[in-house]
Design an enzyme around this catalytic site. Structure first.
Site, PDB file in Angstrom:
ATOM      1  N   GLU A  82      60.138 -18.943  57.127  1.00 35.18           N
ATOM      2  CA  GLU A  82      59.710 -20.306  56.806  1.00 35.18           C
ATOM      3  C   GLU A  82      59.451 -21.037  58.118  1.00 35.18           C
ATOM      4  O   GLU A  82      60.337 -21.183  58.951  1.00 35.18           O
ATOM      5  CB  GLU A  82      60.785 -21.014  55.988  1.00 35.18           C
ATOM      6  N   TYR A 201      72.736 -23.867  60.098  1.00 33.68           N
ATOM      7  CA  TYR A 201      71.470 -24.148  59.422  1.00 33.68           C
ATOM      8  C   TYR A 201      71.243 -25.655  59.326  1.00 33.68           C
ATOM      9  O   TYR A 201      70.115 -26.134  59.501  1.00 33.68           O
ATOM     10  CB  TYR A 201      71.466 -23.527  58.028  1.00 33.68           C
TER      11      TYR A 201
END
Length: 275
Positions: A82, A201
């Site tokens: 991504e 993250y």
């Protein structure tokens, strides 16, 4: 590529390293990281391409960035990375990789033009009852208490997160929210995953938060990432003279380890033929 205030450092070409014409590089694998290393050796390191050897155990390059029809098996594509505006190293590299479809433009140009003409946006982020809109309506449905739980994890020292799952830090206030639905489906998280991984993250993709409900933060390639990323890099490297060795598996690397230096002295490979 250096990081500084402005682009003074980022766009200047480095000087040719002393002695590089007499050095060699051996790279294991042809995934995105390995090909990137080879490209930087050619572009910035200015190493002769014929001095760079890339070993790949499979008959084609790409690693997990695959997208290929294997005879007798079918079309295999395990998924892609991504991408967003802040993949700084990737965009710096791809501005130098020529398109394999359009003469005179770079892979970065292709990315940029495509995502300007057709920006990524999801009209329906979640469904229910076999395709009906679940009406999350772009809302996080996150209470103040849940937001505080996320903030606490964000600021917790790494040492306090070792061997602990996400459920040690998130209660139902977070786990039942739309935020967690958006997050876990975008980044493939489960409730029992590592709390430390979740924290990392959060820090890496905090700029994605606003785009979680509709994926608007993401950038996509024209085709699968094998054809849009891997093949142009391989073509660039082959044109530079880089030596690719397919069906060649590295089975052993012998190191000479000193106090402040580790040097690979010998690489043992196994060819598909068994030699």
């Amino acid at each position: 590529m250096y990081y500084s205030s402005g682009n003074y450092e980022a766009f200047a070409r480095p000087m040719k390293p002393e002695g590089v014409d007499h050095k060699f590089a051996y790279i294991v694998g042809t995934g995105l990281a390995a090909l990137t290393a080879a490209c930087y050796l050619v572009r910035d390191g200015q190493m002769p391409g014929k001095h760079i050897h890339v070993f790949e155990k499979d008959p084609i390059p790409g690693g997990a960035c695959d997208g290929w029809e294997y005879p007798g098996l079918g079309y295999v594509m395990r998924g892609g990375r991504e991408m967003d505006n802040h993949f700084e190293v990737m965009w710096d590299l791809f501005r130098s990789i020529p398109s394999i479809e359009t003469e005179g433009v770079s892979v970065l140009d292709e990315y940029y033009w495509l995502n300007k003409r057709d920006p990524n946006y999801s009209l329906m982020r979640a469904t229910q009852n076999r395709g009906q809109d679940a009406h999350t309506d772009g809302k996080f449905a996150l209470s103040d208490a849940g937001a505080l739980e996320i903030l606490r994890l964000f600021f917790t020292p790494d040492e306090a997160l070792y061997d602990r799952p996400i459920t040690d830090f998130f209660s139902d206030e977070v786990l039942d929210s739309n935020f967690w639905l958006y997050w876990r489906t975008m980044f493939a998280f489960e409730n029992w995953h590592s709390a430390l991984e979740m924290k990392r993250y959060l820090r890496r993709f905090i700029h994605h938060i606003g785009g979680l409900p509709d994926f608007s933060a993401l950038r996509f390639t024209r085709y699968n990432q094998y054809e849009s990323m891997i093949l142009p890099m391989v073509k660039y490297l082959e044109d530079a003279g880089v030596q690719f060795h397919y069906d060649t598996k590295v089975v052993q690397v012998d190191f000479d380890i000193q106090a402040e230096k580790k040097t690979a002295r010998r690489i043992t490979v196994l060819f598909e033929s068994g030699e």
